[in-house]
Design an enzyme around this catalytic site. Structure first.
Site, PDB file in Angstrom:
ATOM      1  N   ALA A 171     -54.253 -20.251  26.228  1.00 18.49           N
ATOM      2  CA  ALA A 171     -54.190 -18.854  26.633  1.00 18.49           C
ATOM      3  C   ALA A 171     -55.060 -18.620  27.866  1.00 18.49           C
ATOM      4  O   ALA A 171     -56.253 -18.929  27.865  1.00 18.49           O
ATOM      5  CB  ALA A 171     -54.663 -17.959  25.493  1.00 18.49           C
TER       6      ALA A 171
ATOM      7  N   ARG B  98     -44.470 -15.481  22.663  1.00 19.30           N
ATOM      8  CA  ARG B  98     -44.977 -15.952  21.362  1.00 19.30           C
ATOM      9  C   ARG B  98     -45.255 -14.744  20.490  1.00 19.30           C
ATOM     10  O   ARG B  98     -45.920 -13.787  20.913  1.00 19.30           O
ATOM     11  CB  ARG B  98     -46.243 -16.782  21.541  1.00 19.30           C
ATOM     12  CG  ARG B  98     -46.919 -17.139  20.206  1.00 19.30           C
ATOM     13  CD  ARG B  98     -47.921 -18.270  20.295  1.00 19.30           C
ATOM     14  NE  ARG B  98     -47.252 -19.558  20.111  1.00 19.30           N
ATOM     15  CZ  ARG B  98     -47.882 -20.682  19.765  1.00 19.30           C
ATOM     16  NH1 ARG B  98     -49.186 -20.693  19.588  1.00 19.30           N
ATOM     17  NH2 ARG B  98     -47.207 -21.807  19.623  1.00 19.30           N
TER      18      ARG B  98
ATOM     19  N   TYR C 100     -54.030 -10.944  18.712  1.00 18.76           N
ATOM     20  CA  TYR C 100     -54.563 -10.569  20.017  1.00 18.76           C
ATOM     21  C   TYR C 100     -53.929  -9.256  20.469  1.00 18.76           C
ATOM     22  O   TYR C 100     -53.151  -8.644  19.732  1.00 18.76           O
ATOM     23  CB  TYR C 100     -54.387 -11.719  21.000  1.00 18.76           C
ATOM     24  CG  TYR C 100     -55.176 -12.950  20.574  1.00 18.76           C
ATOM     25  CD1 TYR C 100     -56.533 -12.846  20.258  1.00 18.76           C
ATOM     26  CD2 TYR C 100     -54.571 -14.188  20.423  1.00 18.76           C
ATOM     27  CE1 TYR C 100     -57.267 -13.943  19.826  1.00 18.76           C
ATOM     28  CE2 TYR C 100     -55.290 -15.304  19.995  1.00 18.76           C
ATOM     29  CZ  TYR C 100     -56.638 -15.169  19.695  1.00 18.76           C
ATOM     30  OH  TYR C 100     -57.357 -16.248  19.260  1.00 18.76           O
TER      31      TYR C 100
ATOM     32  N   LEU D 243     -47.687 -27.040  11.327  1.00 20.33           N
ATOM     33  CA  LEU D 243     -47.662 -28.193  10.427  1.00 20.33           C
ATOM     34  C   LEU D 243     -46.367 -28.993  10.583  1.00 20.33           C
ATOM     35  O   LEU D 243     -45.745 -29.411   9.613  1.00 20.33           O
ATOM     36  CB  LEU D 243     -47.873 -27.762   8.975  1.00 20.33           C
ATOM     37  CG  LEU D 243     -49.285 -27.248   8.628  1.00 20.33           C
ATOM     38  CD1 LEU D 243     -49.373 -26.901   7.153  1.00 20.33           C
ATOM     39  CD2 LEU D 243     -50.353 -28.255   9.007  1.00 20.33           C
TER      40      LEU D 243
ATOM     41  N   SER E  60     -47.744 -27.129  22.175  1.00 22.66           N
ATOM     42  CA  SER E  60     -48.129 -25.750  21.903  1.00 22.66           C
ATOM     43  C   SER E  60     -49.423 -25.399  22.635  1.00 22.66           C
ATOM     44  O   SER E  60     -50.264 -26.267  22.874  1.00 22.66           O
ATOM     45  CB  SER E  60     -48.326 -25.587  20.393  1.00 22.66           C
ATOM     46  OG  SER E  60     -48.375 -24.237  20.019  1.00 22.66           O
ATOM     47  N   PRO E  61     -49.626 -24.133  22.988  1.00 25.76           N
ATOM     48  CA  PRO E  61     -50.902 -23.737  23.598  1.00 25.76           C
ATOM     49  C   PRO E  61     -52.065 -24.001  22.639  1.00 25.76           C
ATOM     50  O   PRO E  61     -51.981 -23.668  21.455  1.00 25.76           O
ATOM     51  CB  PRO E  61     -50.734 -22.234  23.840  1.00 25.76           C
ATOM     52  CG  PRO E  61     -49.263 -22.001  23.828  1.00 25.76           C
ATOM     53  CD  PRO E  61     -48.692 -22.998  22.875  1.00 25.76           C
TER      54      PRO E  61
ATOM     55  N   ARG F 293     -51.800 -29.753  16.550  1.00 22.86           N
ATOM     56  CA  ARG F 293     -52.764 -30.726  16.021  1.00 22.86           C
ATOM     57  C   ARG F 293     -52.212 -32.150  16.001  1.00 22.86           C
ATOM     58  O   ARG F 293     -52.950 -33.109  16.230  1.00 22.86           O
ATOM     59  CB  ARG F 293     -53.213 -30.299  14.624  1.00 22.86           C
ATOM     60  CG  ARG F 293     -54.111 -29.060  14.631  1.00 22.86           C
ATOM     61  CD  ARG F 293     -54.329 -28.503  13.238  1.00 22.86           C
ATOM     62  NE  ARG F 293     -55.239 -27.380  13.236  1.00 22.86           N
ATOM     63  CZ  ARG F 293     -54.893 -26.119  13.519  1.00 22.86           C
ATOM     64  NH1 ARG F 293     -53.634 -25.836  13.846  1.00 22.86           N
ATOM     65  NH2 ARG F 293     -55.782 -25.138  13.500  1.00 22.86           N
TER      66      ARG F 293
END
Length: 366
Positions: free
Chosen positions: A62, A237, A189, A308, A23-24, A331
């Site tokens: 990003a 996304r 954003y 998660l 993931s970014p 993570r």
């Protein structure tokens, strides 16, 4: 049984070796001495570790489409040739050194009213004043994000310029050799700010009803799709829910995803939240996978799940049961940059190791 997670996925002419993706993740590590918004050795190490660890698709953090679109002064960009050259170095490295036939995608973004903030480990918080290297932010209205400076409401001329900036950034990503382009329309954003009724209070053609609020997102999709080859996959996304009353919900996100797919989006990367500070997220392992499942089945478009997702059986279950077509790791990948090698072992699936690490291939337990 063969592993669903480690089966290939075809998007347009691109074959991605398996469904476990990175993931970014913003690093806030572009430094003045190496150039504004230019990725450097930190980014090479960060992204390269995932390639050596068996990831099949790595999304960059990003990359802002113009200077005002950076989240912080230390954010990456895709609005200059120097930045594109820095990214080309990352692309070449990952293509040469991935354990599997690793692919890399550029995420293009504009932070809107959440721009010009201090990076997380700066010791400060909130908006960076112009006296300290910050800048005036923009948004659909003058409403600020809680604790941040007020943005300036964008004029139609400025909105059209941002659309053009997304297209130009996509062209630079193609020239740099990226395999995939992703538009960042999530996490509060700029594109999400225009989409969310909690933020966009405009009464012109860029606001009002749902079609008006989705207009910027979809016009960016059109512009980017036209700027990249027909053979290149385009990802989007989204935040499937604002987790706040009166905000974007999953039904609205299904409609947006369906419209985006009709305009050439090949996979929707389904996250949530970020629009407002008063969101009430009910976080738990896999808490966003249901959003990805709903968008996949109701909008009829491939999706990626994120949030998660940490264990190999959990990721395998999501793909095997058709809840999403791919799983994005964030993570969990930071904690274990070789997550995919371990996952393949635990799921009884063989994937290649880089030759420098072959002596560590497990024989009697990982």
């Amino acid at each position: 049984m063969p592993s669903a997670l480690f089966s290939p996925l075809q998007l347009r002419s691109l074959t991605i070796p398996h469904r476990g993706w990175v993931s970014p993740m913003c690093q806030y590590s572009c430094l003045p001495e190496t150039g504004e918004g230019v990725p450097n050795d930190w980014h090479l190490m960060h992204l390269g570790s995932f390639a050596a660890g068996g990831a099949a698709l790595i999304m960059t953090e990003a990359a802002a489409v113009n200077a005002a679109g950076r989240i912080s002064p230390r954010d990456a960009g895709m609005y200059s040739e120097a930045q594109a050259a820095g990214w080309e170095r990352m692309v070449d490295f990952i293509h040469r050194h991935g354990a599997v036939d690793c692919r890399i995608g550029a995420q293009l973004a504009h932070a809107g009213r959440k721009a010009s903030t201090y990076w997380p480990f700066s010791g400060q918080s909130g908006s960076v004043p112009e006296s300290d290297g910050g800048w005036q932010t923009v948004g659909p209205s003058t409403s600020p994000f809680d604790g941040y400076a007020s943005p300036v409401a964008m004029s139609e001329t400025e909105i059209i310029a941002v659309i053009q900036d997304f297209a130009a950034a996509a062209g630079r990503a193609v020239a740099a050799g990226f395999d995939v382009v992703e538009i960042h329309g999530a996490h509060g954003y700029l594109l999400h700010q225009f989409q969310s009724p909690l933020i966009n209070t405009r009464t012109d053609n860029w606001g009002g009803d749902e079609a008006g609020r989705n207009r910027l997102m979809l016009e960016v999709v059109d512009a980017v799709r036209n700027a990249i080859p027909d053979s290149m996959p385009l990802l989007l996304r989204i935040s499937a829910s604002d987790w706040a009353d009166g905000g974007v919900d999953v039904e609205a996100s299904v409609r947006l995803a369906r419209a985006a797919a009709e305009r050439g989006v090949d996979l929707v990367d389904v996250s949530s939240g970020g629009a407002v500070a008063h969101q009430a997220i009910q976080a738990a392992p896999g808490y966003q996978a249901g959003f990805a499942e709903r968008v996949k089945h109701d909008a009829g478009v491939p999706t990626g799940a994120v949030g998660l997702l940490t264990s190999p059986p959990q990721a395998e279950d999501i793909v095997a049961n058709g809840r999403a077509d791919a799983v994005f790791m964030a993570r969990a990948a930071l904690r274990d940059p070789h997550w995919w090698l371990r996952a393949a072992y635990e799921l009884g699936h063989d994937i290649p190791w880089v030759p420098q690490y072959e002596r560590a291939v497990p024989r009697h337990g990982f």
